[in-house]
Design an enzyme around this catalytic site. Structure first.
Site, PDB file in Angstrom:
ATOM      1  N   SER A 140       0.557  -1.508   0.110  1.00 35.11           N
ATOM      2  CA  SER A 140       0.339  -0.312  -0.351  1.00 35.11           C
ATOM      3  C   SER A 140       0.772   1.064   0.003  1.00 35.11           C
ATOM      4  CB  SER A 140      -1.185  -0.274   1.634  1.00 35.11           C
ATOM      5  OG  SER A 140      -1.972   1.169   1.031  1.00 35.11           O
ATOM      6  N   GLY A 141       0.386   1.793  -1.143  1.00 33.39           N
ATOM      7  CA  GLY A 141       1.211   3.683  -0.982  1.00 33.39           C
ATOM      8  C   GLY A 141       2.769   3.422  -1.854  1.00 33.39           C
ATOM      9  N   THR A 145      -2.721   2.277  -7.884  1.00 32.26           N
ATOM     10  CA  THR A 145      -3.505   2.510  -8.359  1.00 32.26           C
ATOM     11  C   THR A 145      -2.598   4.116  -9.722  1.00 32.26           C
ATOM     12  OG1 THR A 145      -4.969   2.377  -6.309  1.00 32.26           O
ATOM     13  CG2 THR A 145      -5.480   3.914  -8.434  1.00 32.26           C
ATOM     14  N   ASN A 190      -0.958   5.196   3.232  1.00 31.09           N
ATOM     15  CA  ASN A 190      -0.758   5.960   2.044  1.00 31.09           C
ATOM     16  C   ASN A 190      -2.598   6.914   2.260  1.00 31.09           C
ATOM     17  OD1 ASN A 190      -1.486   6.091  -0.389  1.00 31.09           O
ATOM     18  ND2 ASN A 190      -2.051   4.269  -1.314  1.00 31.09           N
ATOM     19  N   SER A 193      -5.267   5.002  -0.281  1.00 28.86           N
ATOM     20  CA  SER A 193      -5.020   3.137  -0.227  1.00 28.86           C
ATOM     21  C   SER A 193      -6.365   2.848  -1.016  1.00 28.86           C
ATOM     22  CB  SER A 193      -4.493   2.812   0.610  1.00 28.86           C
ATOM     23  OG  SER A 193      -4.496   1.165   0.539  1.00 28.86           O
ATOM     24  N   SER A 194      -5.745   1.522  -2.169  1.00 34.26           N
ATOM     25  CA  SER A 194      -7.087   0.972  -2.089  1.00 34.26           C
ATOM     26  C   SER A 194      -6.819  -0.674  -1.424  1.00 34.26           C
ATOM     27  CB  SER A 194      -6.379  -0.273  -3.919  1.00 34.26           C
ATOM     28  OG  SER A 194      -6.152   1.039  -4.856  1.00 34.26           O
ATOM     29  N   GLY A 421       0.101  -6.623  -2.986  1.00 29.27           N
ATOM     30  CA  GLY A 421       1.302  -7.179  -2.541  1.00 29.27           C
ATOM     31  C   GLY A 421       1.188  -7.613  -1.303  1.00 29.27           C
ATOM     32  N   GLU A 423       1.312  -8.316   2.909  1.00 28.52           N
ATOM     33  CA  GLU A 423       2.038  -8.062   3.500  1.00 28.52           C
ATOM     34  C   GLU A 423       2.083  -8.470   4.847  1.00 28.52           C
ATOM     35  OE1 GLU A 423      -1.989  -4.636   2.406  1.00 28.52           O
ATOM     36  OE2 GLU A 423      -2.412  -6.655   4.118  1.00 28.52           O
TER      37      GLU A 423
END
Length: 1062
Positions: A140-141, A145, A190, A193-194, A421, A423
């Site tokens: 994330s970040g 996206t 982020n 973040s998605s 990804g 985590e």
């Protein structure tokens, strides 16, 4: 071939003198550079990790990332895999100009870029007619996206377009802000973040234009709806609605413009973020909904559902003594009943009771406060999760290509996978378990496809394939997904088991079933050292990317959520009048006797389908890395990056890619670049390409183990071999460049000289012709002029006719030009050119006009004093001009106001005169009437009289009215006589005076006394009255000097000096 980032390559290989150079156009202008960044590797690193000499060293890998990141080079290849670093700032590498630079260019001909990956996938789809997919992964970040957006923007700009295609492009692009609003949130890592995985298919027609699309979503983080960690937020849509919603809309939804009022929005204690403009994002989202094709009714019902989730969060419970829960916020129930379109009583009962089936009968059992709150949160997550799925399906409907004439068999697809990804957190829950399981499957697919593509390329080139040793993570995937024995199967079994199943019993069941697995460990099964870092409620999986501890708390609740939801609340939602909820909660599910799938099984099945989709396509990979957790530009956190390099499996990827040959190029490319290093191949090779390459590498001294020759490509095993060849080319370039430059300069200068000489000859011939034509024309006109002039002169005395009109016009013109040059300069200048006979009358008129104009100009420029002077001079002229000898001498001399100043007049006389104004005073000489004795006197002209003064005595006053006349001689003397009437004894007779300024004095007297016509200019003698009845005579004669004396005959004799005769 490759170039430094930010450059455009122009192929000049066909030019005879610059065959091995490239023109690189960058922000700093145009410069000549090499094919690739190899020569700059010490400063900016290598742009393909495959070319790292020490490819097994993680330190060398990260150092190469650092060098490139420092130079704002955020993209690097591992073979065909793109590694992307998030720069946390805007870079000027995404313009339309950059898109055109990568359009239709070979993958290795340009510097690494997301556009290169997108264009390579598009060209492969068009040429090979095989579906493609681009897999984007990272933390994330890390920029996943944004990377997917860049791919969509590239296709939107570079693909062929039509009216329908433009609509599809717009909808594809506008799906992003909608999905981000409902599926993205602010996290610690982020701000956007998605919180879901997304796979998008972009459908292209046979022309290569995008005509449709389809989106599949995976594992929405529904727990975020009811809980957020400190510093994080709920999904963006809630804040956008509250901040950007119109007052009427919020009033209808029962909401306030304050996020602090809603329990689901305050748990993260971060309702507002400086980098997020919720009000502006709300406008963008609403516009995007309209573009995608949402109706006003659909938008209204969608917002009703979003508002109902906020109201559900504000439902509060109280507890009775018996432990039963009851709702204390009736207002929220009323809002919920209206927004969801359900019966309030039924909803209230569903939120406080559960349904139990005993002996075939349904019984309602009350819930305690904790159970009721859990049921409320479960309902909120279910509503939001299913609504998000409906939203994705609605977007899919708008993206679907609905033309019946379209043949889907001729269509091609590019898939775009934007997924989380690997985590690893301090506390890893069911969601991290699913995410890491997904990454295990993707890693398994990646290794298989990478090895497969490598093996296929080797076989196609006739190179012996050497098996590559790598870690096969199938054992981990089986541990998670195997039937009856896998972790997911055990979780399903525990959810369905009768009795009091709990998270602890689930952990115990894992220990009993998979406790002996090499990649599974719990606190109970661990050794003493490991137990210190593991909790009793955790189990550890040893993934391909490292060890991860998972907490079992909530595993049954999250993993079996769908099952519990069906038992509790679906019956209420199925009765909703909201059309969206009606589609989300199907009534048929109530009567379906089939055992519902748990969330874990659903995810496993959807992941299996995703693997099938990806296996059917040609993959491209983008691995995203974030350089630091602080989201700061230019900051490189080595510990964090090493962590991501490990979890993304980049070192394993590089090792597999380098297991065989590090560098491979087609023969024509290799020979074209390095042929200058061998005399036999320079400047051109006429034989077979493979023979030319073989000759070249033998001359360079390649050892047999360093390279292999395939059917169309050369394979080089070690990067140092390639680097040595590049360094040799760098040395060779200088000598070649000097020789080529001298040849080129000589050729270009000779060519330039020939062109200049030819141009000069042409210009000279043209100019000589111009001059000759001008001279002939001038001579012809001169002859005609002379002929007309002579003929005119002959007929000059005739009336105007064609024969003499030119001559007459010339004579007139000559006179006028002469007149223009010799016009009089002053009024007194009487000169004037003699006019020809035909212009006598016109000349006279012009002379008068000229004189009038000079007079007018002269008069216009004189002041009042000068005007008074001229008036006196005019009077003097009328009286004395041509009558008195000394008048011409007086003309240039100015008349003064007075000849006596105040100091020359006795003060007693001034008192005697009183207030009478003196106009003029002049010293005079008075001659007695008897004896003609000369006496000095002063003559003063007053307003009404003239007075004669002797020092302080007023000797005589002569009124102007008694002044009969004034006599003066015509000679140059200053004598004059004032003739006075003798009507009484007061008057003594005429007065004989002499003045040195006789013209001025008499003019003043004439003006003051108004006697201009009473001045007599006599010749020879003047008679005057001495007394009553007695006369005196003054005789005037000319002489050499002025003499005044009494003559023997008793007359006054005056001899005046001779002057110019009148």
């Amino acid at each position: 071939m490759k170039s430094l980032p930010g450059t455009t390559l122009v192929d000049c290989s066909r030019l005879p003198v610059m065959f091995f150079f490239r023109l690189a156009v960058g922000s700093d202008g145009i410069r000549v550079m090499m094919e690739s960044a190899l020569t700059a590797r010490d400063r900016v690193g290598v742009q393909d990790f495959v070319l790292l000499e020490n490819h097994t060293s993680e330190v060398a890998f990260i150092e190469n990332l650092r060098k490139r990141f420092k130079e704002n080079l955020i993209y690097t290849y591992i073979g065909s895999v793109l590694v992307s670093m998030n720069p946390y700032k805007e870079l000027e590498i995404y313009t339309k100009q950059h898109m055109e630079r990568y359009r239709g260019v070979n993958f290795y001909e340009v510097s690494p870029h997301i556009y290169a990956v997108a264009d390579n996938a598009y060209r492969s789809m068009r040429t090979e007619r095989r579906d493609q997919c681009i897999l984007i992964s990272g933390e994330s970040g890390a920029g996943k996206t944004e990377a997917s957006k860049k791919v969509l923007q590239y296709y939107a700009v570079t693909c062929p377009a039509s009216e329908h295609v433009q609509t599809v492009k717009d909808r594809l692009l506008q799906s992003n802000p909608v999905l981000e609003a409902f599926g993205n949130a602010k996290t610690l890592r982020n701000d956007n973040s998605s919180r879901f995985g997304k796979y998008m298919d972009i459908q292209f027609d046979f022309k290569g234009a995008p005509v449709g699309g389809h989106i599949i979503n995976y594992l929405l983080e529904k727990s975020r709806v009811v809980h957020q960690s400190h510093g994080e937020r709920n999904f963006h849509i809630f804040y956008q609605l509250i901040e950007g919603g119109e007052d009427d809309l919020l009033r209808r939804l029962g909401l306030e413009k304050n996020a602090q009022q809603y329990q689901y929005l305050v748990k993260g204690n971060c309702p507002k973020v400086s980098s997020i403009n919720d009000r502006n994002d709300w406008k963008i989202m609403r516009k995007a909904l309209s573009i995608i094709g949402f109706t006003d009714d659909e938008v209204e019902e969608l917002l009703n559902i979003i508002a109902s989730v906020l109201h559900l969060g504000n439902v509060q419970y109280g507890g009775e003594d018996s432990g039963r829960a009851y709702i204390t916020t009736e207002t929220q129930i009323k809002y919920l009943a209206r927004l969801l379109g359900v019966d309030g009583t039924v909803l209230k009962e569903a939120l406080t009771h559960k349904k139990i089936i005993a002996k075939g009968e349904e019984l309602m059992s009350p819930l305690n406060q904790e159970q009721a709150a859990s049921a409320r949160d479960a309902l909120s997550k279910a509503i939001y999760g299913r609504t998000f799925t409906w939203l994705v399906n609605k977007i899919n409907d708008s993206l679907a290509f609905k033309d019946d004439s379209f043949n889907s068999k001729n269509a091609s697809v590019i898939g775009l996978l934007d997924i989380y990804g690997f985590e690893v957190f301090q506390n890893n829950s069911f969601e991290q378990f699913c995410i890491n399981y997904c990454n295990e499957k993707l890693q398994q697919l990646f290794i298989e496809l990478t090895l497969k593509s490598e093996q296929e390329e080797y076989e196609a080139e006739g190179i012996t394939w050497e098996p590559v040793q790598y870690f096969n993570n199938k054992i981990i995937c089986d541990l998670v997904e195997e039937k009856f024995k896998g972790i997911i199967s055990i979780l399903d079994e525990e959810c369905l088991r009768p009795g009091d199943a709990s998270d602890i019993t689930f952990l115990e069941k894992l220990e009993d079933t998979v406790g002996g697995h090499a990649h599974f460990l719990t606190h109970k099964l661990a050794d003493g050292k490991t137990r210190k870092v593991m909790g009793r409620e955790e189990f550890r999986l040893i993934h391909y990317a490292g060890e991860v501890n998972y907490n079992v708390n909530g595993q049954l609740l999250n993993g079996g959520q769908r099952l519990k939801m069906k038992k509790r609340k679906e019956s209420v939602m199925c009765m909703s009048e909201n059309k969206i909820l009606t589609q989300c909660f199907d009534r048929e599910e109530l009567t379906d006797k089939k055992r519902p799938e748990t969330a874990a099984t659903q995810f496993k099945n959807s992941l299996a389908k995703l693997m099938e989709i990806l296996m059917s396509k040609e993959p491209s990979y983008v691995r995203c890395i974030k350089p630091n957790d602080a989201k700061q530009a230019g900051r490189f956190d080595e510990v964090l990056i090493r962590h991501q390099v490990k979890y993304l499996g980049l070192m394993e990827n590089l090792r597999v890619r380098r297991a065989g040959f590090a560098y491979r190029r087609r023969y024509e490319t290799f020979l074209q670049r390095y042929k200058s290093l061998c005399p036999d191949t320079w400047p051109n090779w006429d034989g077979r390409l493979v023979d030319g390459v073989s000759t070249l590498v033998k001359h360079l001294g390649y050892k047999p183990e360093e390279y292999k020759l395939g059917r169309t490509k050369i394979f080089i095993r070690f990067p140092k071999t390639l680097f040595a060849t590049e360094d040799a080319l760098e040395v060779r370039k200088h000598s070649l460049a000097t020789k080529l430059q001298s040849s080129w300069k000589g050729y270009s200068q000779k060519t330039k000289y020939r062109k200049m000489r030819q141009s000069a000859v042409k210009i000279q011939a043209w100019w000589r012709g111009i001059l000759a034509r001008r001279e002939a024309k001038r001579r012809r006109e001169a002859a005609n002029t002379i002929r007309r002039f002579i003929k005119g002169f002959i007929y000059r005395h005739q009336p105007r006719c064609p024969e003499n009109e030119y001559f007459l016009d010339y004579v007139r013109y000559s006179f006028l030009m002469k007149l223009r040059r010799s016009l009089p300069k002053t009024v007194l200048d009487k000169s004037w050119p003699t006019p020809p006979p035909a212009l006598i009358e016109a000349s006279e008129q012009l002379r008068k006009l000229c004189m009038q104009n000079m007079v007018w100009k002269y008069c216009k420029n004189i002041n009042s004093e000068w005007k008074h002077q001229l008036e006196q001079k005019m009077v003097a002229s009328e009286i004395f001009k041509d009558k008195k000898d000394n008048y011409p001498q007086s003309v240039p001399k100015l008349f003064v106001g007075t000849r006596l100043s105040g100091e020359d007049i006795n003060p007693k006389l001034q008192q005697a005169v009183g207030n009478e104004k003196m106009k003029y005073a002049v010293p005079v000489t008075k001659y007695d009437r008897k004896g003609y004795k000369a006496r000095n006197r002063q003559l003063m002209l007053m307003a009404d009289s003239a007075i004669i003064v002797e020092e302080a005595k007023l000797k005589q006053r002569i009124d102007y009215s008694s002044l009969k006349g004034i006599s003066v001689s015509s000679l140059s003397d200053g004598m004059f006589v004032l003739h006075v009437a003798c009507e009484d004894n007061k008057q003594k007779g005429d007065v004989v005076l002499q003045s040195e300024h006789v013209i001025e004095t008499l003019t003043k007297v004439a003006i003051c006394a108004d006697k201009m016509n009473s001045i007599n200019i006599n010749q020879g003698s003047i008679k005057f009255n001495v007394a009553q009845g007695k006369e005196g005579i003054i005789d005037f004669t000319s002489g050499s000097e002025l003499l005044i004396a009494k003559a023997k005959n008793g007359h006054l004799s005056v001899t005046a000096p001779r002057l110019n005769s009148r």
